[in-house]
Structure formats: C-alpha cells, structure tokens
Design a protein around this motif. Structure first.
Motif, PDB file in Angstrom:
ATOM      1  N   LEU A 452      -1.918  -5.186   0.296  1.00 57.67           N
ATOM      2  CA  LEU A 452      -1.244  -5.232   1.403  1.00 57.67           C
ATOM      3  C   LEU A 452      -2.497  -4.881   2.621  1.00 57.67           C
ATOM      4  O   LEU A 452      -3.833  -4.857   2.160  1.00 57.67           O
ATOM      5  CB  LEU A 452      -0.485  -3.719   1.360  1.00 57.67           C
ATOM      6  N   ILE A 497       0.734  -0.230   8.473  1.00 56.63           N
ATOM      7  CA  ILE A 497      -0.575  -0.763   8.213  1.00 56.63           C
ATOM      8  C   ILE A 497      -1.462   0.495   8.740  1.00 56.63           C
ATOM      9  O   ILE A 497      -1.486   1.012   9.837  1.00 56.63           O
ATOM     10  CB  ILE A 497      -1.082  -1.919   8.916  1.00 56.63           C
ATOM     11  N   GLN A 550       5.226  -2.886   4.805  1.00 53.15           N
ATOM     12  CA  GLN A 550       4.281  -2.377   6.103  1.00 53.15           C
ATOM     13  C   GLN A 550       5.056  -2.155   7.207  1.00 53.15           C
ATOM     14  O   GLN A 550       4.241  -2.115   8.131  1.00 53.15           O
ATOM     15  CB  GLN A 550       3.274  -3.550   6.151  1.00 53.15           C
TER      16      GLN A 550
END
Length: 725
Positions: A452, A497, A550
């Motif tokens: 990620l 994020i 995310q």
C-alpha cells in the motif's frame, strides 16, 4: 398577480447563516494572514468541498412567482437553462410545495428588472442543490399566502381548507389560485411554514419529462441567436488574430464608406462596425486596417515550457504526515494536458438597445448580475436602469461566465441610437475563447511492505481558472494562494495514506484561460487516478481493492467507497483481457459528490475504442433521476471528446484551429454503445451533478489502455506511441 409589494419580513437565522458563509471564510483568511500556510490549507480544503448555497433574494415570493389568470404559475428562475435540465428540476420542487400539477408550472428566465438576480452565476453544479431549500420555502410561503387570502374570501378557517392542483376548497366552496389572487394589492409574507415531507411529494424523485422539450424539438426562438428587437441594426467588432494584441490605431477610411455601413465606432479598447445587415457589418470590419502590438513568435512549445512544475508561485494545498523520502523504490510519473476550447454550438452574442438613461440587453449568459453591472458602469447608468433579459444557452460549460460583448453591443447601440445585434464568428469564438488551461503534473509515490502507499505527492501547475475572472474578487487569490478552480480534483482523496502532500503552482499565460466544465477536475483526476492505477500494478493488487484499502472511513471516504464498490459490481469489473477488450477503473470526488467509472476499451487499427462506460454516482437526493443520468451520459461523452481528441495549438502567435473539423471532437460514431448509470442516494438533500461525472473518464480509459498494451499514456489527448495489434 397584482402588486408585488409586501409587508416587512424578518430574515430567518438560517438565511443569515447561509448568507454569511463565504464572507466568514474571507474574514478568517484576512484576520489570520500571519498564519497563512496552515490556514490556507484549511480554507482551500473547505472551499474545495463547499456546496455553494443560494445567497440572494429568498424572502419575497412575489419576486419569484406570478399567478396567471389561467390558474398557472410562472416561476422566474435566477438560474439559467443551458441544457442541464435546471428548469425541470426546479419546476418539480416548486410544484410539490405549491400543490399544483407540472402542467401548471411555467419556468422562464428572470429578467434583471424583476429583482430576482443571482449575484453568483449559473455554474459550479449548484443550480438544483443551491435552490433546494430556498425555492421550496418560497413556494411554501406563497402557498400559505394564498391559503390565508382564500380563508378571508371564503370566510372559512385555514385549517378547514385543502389544495388540489391550485384549487383551494372547503365546506363545499372553492377558489382557484387565480381567483384568490385577483384584486389583491398587498400581500403579507409569512414566516417560513413547515415544508412537506419527501413522502408527500408527487414529483420530486420522479423521472418527469423536461419542461423545455417541446420548445427545443419544434425549434422555438428561445436562444440568444434568435433574439431580435424592432428596427435593429447589426454589429461586428474587430478582433486580433495574435495572442496578447494591444490596440494601437485603426484606419477606417475605406470601411466607413462601404455599402450598408451606418457608423464605425472607435473606442479606446475596441473598434466596432454598425451596419444594416450582418454581412455588410462583417465586410466593413474586414476592410478596417488595424495596427496591433502583438506577440509574434509564440508557439505551443513555448507554452509547454511555461506550464512546467517549478515555474511560477507554489502553494501547499494539502499536507499530512511526513514529506516523501525520495531514496529507495520511488515511482515518479509526469502528466500533461493541453489547451482546450469550449466549442459550444451557439457562439456568443447579444442584442442591446440603449435609449437615453436606460438599456435593454438580450443575451445568453451565465452571469446576469455581472453583465448588468458591467453594462451600467460602461454607460454611466444606475444598475436598475439596465435590464438584462436572459435567453436559453446553446451550450455554456463556463464559456458564458463572462460576457463583456454585452458592453460592446451597448456602446454601439448608444452610438447609433438603435438596437444592435452582435455575434461572434466561429473563428472569433475559437480564437477568443476563455480556454481550459494546459496543465503539468509530477506525481511521486512509494509503497510499504504491505503493498500500500506509504507516501504520495502531487505537484501540478496551471494557468488561471478562477483567478482573474469576474467571479473571484481580486483580493482573494493573494490571500489563499491558490486558484480555487484549478485545484479541483488536485487534492488527494485517499486519506488513509499516512503521508501525502499536494502542491499547486500558478503561472501567468499570455492568453485568457478560465472556467471550463469541471474546472481542474478532468486534468487532475486523469493524472492522479492514472498514477494510482500504476501503483496498483506495481503492488500486484486489484485496482479496486488497492483504492478501497486506502480510503478512510469518514464522511467523505464512506460515500467514495460506496460508489467504487457499486461501479465495480455493476460493471463486473475484471482485470482480464477478454476478446481484445480491457476494463479501466477510476474514481473522484468533486463538490462532495463521489463518482466512479469503469471503461471497457479495445484498440482497432491503432485507435482507442470505448465500448461501454459504467458510472456510479452519489448525488444525494435525485430530484429527477433521468436528468442525472443524462448529465452522467453527457459528462462521459464530453470527457471522452476531451481526452481522446480535443486540443488547441499556438502557431506563430495565433491560437488554432479556428473551426470545427480541424478542432477534433468526438462524433456520434465514437460514443460508447452503452453508458450504464447507477445512482446511490446517500443523503436526503440533492448535491452537485453537472460536473463531478467528468472526473474519472480520462483515467478510466487510460487505465484500460495500460492493461491492453502495457503502455502508460501520460498526455492528453491519448495517443498510442506504437502500433498495437
């Protein structure tokens, strides 16, 4: 309906707060300027997600409505109808609260003389959402005013009265709205009554046919080009071909003696011709020898160098966590988008008549209030002496958010003492557009051990969108440090994020750029969602799952997740190539309206073919679901045209092409065979619709091409760099 005067009425606290909203942001910006970096980001984040309320007259129903002798309601709309279906949506809202049928509602553009003037504009996808509360309240006020008057005329208590399609009845007696209104000179405006519940509405939420359909099908003279006035003449204005031209002098000797010429009007800022016919005006215009001071050697390459990240002034518009460490496995991509024209069907034009201390202007404009002020200022008149009569728009898309040609027509009319009709030629429309600015993007990202994003940074540069436009006060850009139009779509929507940053760079361009449908959304989303797809491929993850993992579970993130899931499910999203076709996925959120799209694409004879697009949108309450689907379809096709074909160039100081054909656009044969729209209604009030569905289409197509060819296309219009079999 008799005298439109009324008794005094206090402004409710709700209306005071609504009207104070934008002003509060301005005061906050000025008062905390010394803390500008953090405050700027707060303000820009607020503005980016702001659902613009309607801030003008919401206290006087008689300014908005008339009751006719045929027992119909005429609604004077401050919002313009330019194909988006606004008139139908607001007719539904008003009809429900007024307890009349749809056939009893006629919607017309409000002339400025009515007093119902929108000081903002018709734009920003705000017409339905902005009027949702105030228009229903005004309709309910009028209903209560009619009920109270009927109670007196019938001598029946209000509580014993009921309304059915504009007929008030009780205890065996009845009056139509028209009969109630007859002879009434003064009306008492009540406090806002309780609005009906959604369950009581007959029309809101239903796919009602458009109220302007017949007029358009049968070619009624409703557009600006159709406008006329008695005994009118025709005007033309000399315009330069080259960018940055400043008027020096004009030789009018030949032109003023040509057939049909009534007068050559020479002003400090323009030269105009008034003649007995349009062709005579054009012929005389072409015979005027004008000296211009111009840029002579400017070209597209020079513009591209100007539009490069690092040039101009920068503002951090969004920041969370730490800056990205560029060591290690860093992915960096650059994206570019070109100059775009509006290319609307109807060119800009106006009919103006100046008579002594008053003026009448018929025009297709998105900014009635601004046009009125500019005409009044140039002629030295009070604004209430200038009556702007809006027409239907043959395409707006932001092109008519500034209409200074109204001033030129008014000046020419004053000079000859007769009405003057003036329209742009197609060449003038292309060369003197308020263009979509070109952009450049540098995006960097790095994955963590779980595949990620650990960090993501987006830097992008653009010319003016909102800055230097008639809609944005001059004091605002230096305070907030960014163009509120250019940054649309430039924010990072994946707030899960841990580290991210968005930086906007502003540069000045030597030609006019401004509002274009969706503002910066199309370009910014193309870059951002293409990059997200590339990172999903690098992580070896499904593009949908990569995005979902995310997105934070907050007020913005949850609706975004929902449209992503809905689009993927409806399209049966797969990353397998089947029968030469691949799917591309992209999502965006604009003005709090999230949208996700799946494009099904193939490549035939090295041409990108879009077969199907699936759209998932959460516009909140769907006042008219059919209109929203039509807006989604329109956005998809307009977006496809922009990302696959459209591009303006600069050659030897001139903007080109100057006509349809060379300016490539999507044709009917290029449209997808199917556009499937899924509507999620995540809240009980309507949201923005007209622009949000433009966001994802470019990246969705580019992401499908990436799967088909392995090639990451990073420039618009999308062109394959190699022959693909």
């Amino acid at each position: 309906m008799g005298d439109k005067s009324s008794g005094a009425k206090k402004v409710s606290r709700r209306k005071f707060l609504v009207r104070g909203g934008l002003g509060t942001i301005g005061v906050l910006a000025i008062g905390t300027y010394i803390f500008r970096n953090a405050i700027r980001r707060e303000i820009l984040g607020t503005v980016n997600s702001l659902e613009m309320p309607y801030t003008d007259n919401t206290d006087q129903p008689m300014v908005w409505f008339e009751v006719t002798s045929e027992n119909n309601i005429v609604l004077h709309s401050p919002k313009m109808e330019m194909g988006q279906g606004t008139f139908t949506g607001i007719a539904q809202m008003a009809a429900d609260e007024l307890s009349v049928s749809m056939q009893q509602i006629q919607v017309v553009h409000a002339a400025s003389s009515t007093g119902n003037v929108d000081s903002f504009a018709t734009g920003g996808s705000t017409s339905i959402s902005g009027l949702w509360q105030p228009l229903r309240e005004l309709s309910a006020m009028l209903r209560m005013m009619l009920l109270k008057e009927a109670s007196q005329k019938l001598n029946i208590d209000v509580t014993q009265l009921q309304i059915d399609d504009g007929v008030i009845s009780g205890t065996g007696k009845s009056l139509t709205y028209a009969q109630v209104a007859e002879g009434v000179k003064n009306w008492e405006v009540p406090d806002t009554p309780k609005l009906k519940s959604l369950k009581e509405y007959r029309f809101v939420g239903k796919p009602i046919a458009r109220v302007d359909l017949d007029a358009k099908v049968f070619g009624d003279p409703i557009f600006g080009m159709d406008a006329q006035m008695p005994d009118m003449l025709y005007g033309a204005v000399v315009r330069p071909a080259k960018i940055g031209s400043i008027f020096v002098s004009a030789d009018i000797a030949i032109a003023e003696n040509m057939p049909g010429v009534v007068k050559i009007v020479v002003e400090e800022d323009f030269v105009g011709v008034v003649a007995k016919s349009m062709i005579e005006a054009e012929n005389a215009k072409n015979a005027i020898n004008v000296t211009w001071d111009s840029y002579k050697d400017l070209n597209t390459e020079a513009i591209t160098k100007i539009i490069t990240v690092g040039n101009g002034k920068s503002t951090i518009i969004q920041k969370n966590g730490d800056s990205l460490n560029e060591e290690g496995d860093l992915v960096r991509l650059e994206f570019r988008t070109p100059i775009g024209a509006h290319a609307q069907i109807e060119p800009n034009g106006v009919v103006a008549s100046v008579d002594g201390d008053s003026a009448i202007v018929k025009i297709s404009t998105q900014v009635v209030g601004i046009t009125r002020k500019e005409v009044a200022k140039r002629l030295g008149l009070d604004t209430d002496k200038v009556n702007i009569i809006p027409t239907y728009l043959g395409g707006g898309f932001g092109r008519r958010l500034h209409t200074p040609h109204a001033v030129q027509a008014a000046v020419m009319s004053k000079a000859v003492g007769k009405p003057v009709k003036y329209f742009f030629s197609r060449k003038e429309e292309f060369q003197h557009d308020m263009f979509r600015p070109p952009t450049h993007h540098v995006i960097k990202g790095k994955l963590n051990a779980d595949g990620l994003l650990h960090g993501l940074e987006h830097e992008f540069v653009s010319g003016d969108v909102g800055n230097n436009s008639a809609l944005i006060p001059n004091f605002l850009p230096p305070i907030i440090g960014a163009d509120v139009g250019a940054i649309r779509g430039g924010f990072i929507q994946y707030s899960g994020i841990p580290n991210f940053k968005a930086v906007y760079w502003h540069v000045d361009l030597p030609f006019a750029t401004s509002w274009w449908r969706s503002l910066g959304l199309l370009a910014n989303t193309f870059a951002m969602e293409s990059f997200m797809d590339e990172m999903a491929l690098k992580a070896n993850k499904n593009a949908v799952e990569f995005r979902l993992q995310q997105i934070a579970d907050d007020a913005i993130g949850v609706p975004l997740k929902n449209v992503i899931k809905a689009a993927a499910e409806k399209a049966n999203y797969s990353e397998e190539i089947t029968n030469g076709r691949a799917m591309g996925f992209a999502a965006s959120i604009d003005a709090n309206t999230p949208c996700a799209q799946v494009a099904e694409v193939s490549i035939i004879d090295n041409e990108i073919i879009v077969h199907k697009v699936t759209v998932s949108l959460d516009p909140g309450l769907a006042v008219n679901p059919d209109q929203i689907r039509a807006q989604c379809e329109g956005c998809v096709i307009m977006g496809m045209s922009a990302v696959l074909y459209e591009q303006m160039f600069v050659e030897d100081g001139e903007l080109t092409p100057t006509i349809y054909g060379p300016y490539q656009m999507a044709l009917m044969k290029n449209a997808p065979k199917e556009i499937d729209v899924v509507l999620l209604q995540g809240k009980d009030t309507p949201g923005a619709v007209g622009e949000p569905p433009l966001g994802p289409i470019g990246a969705a197509i580019a992401n499908a091409v990436r799967r088909l060819t392995g090639e990451r296309l990073t420039e618009l219009p999308l062109k394959l760099s190699k022959l693909t079999v």
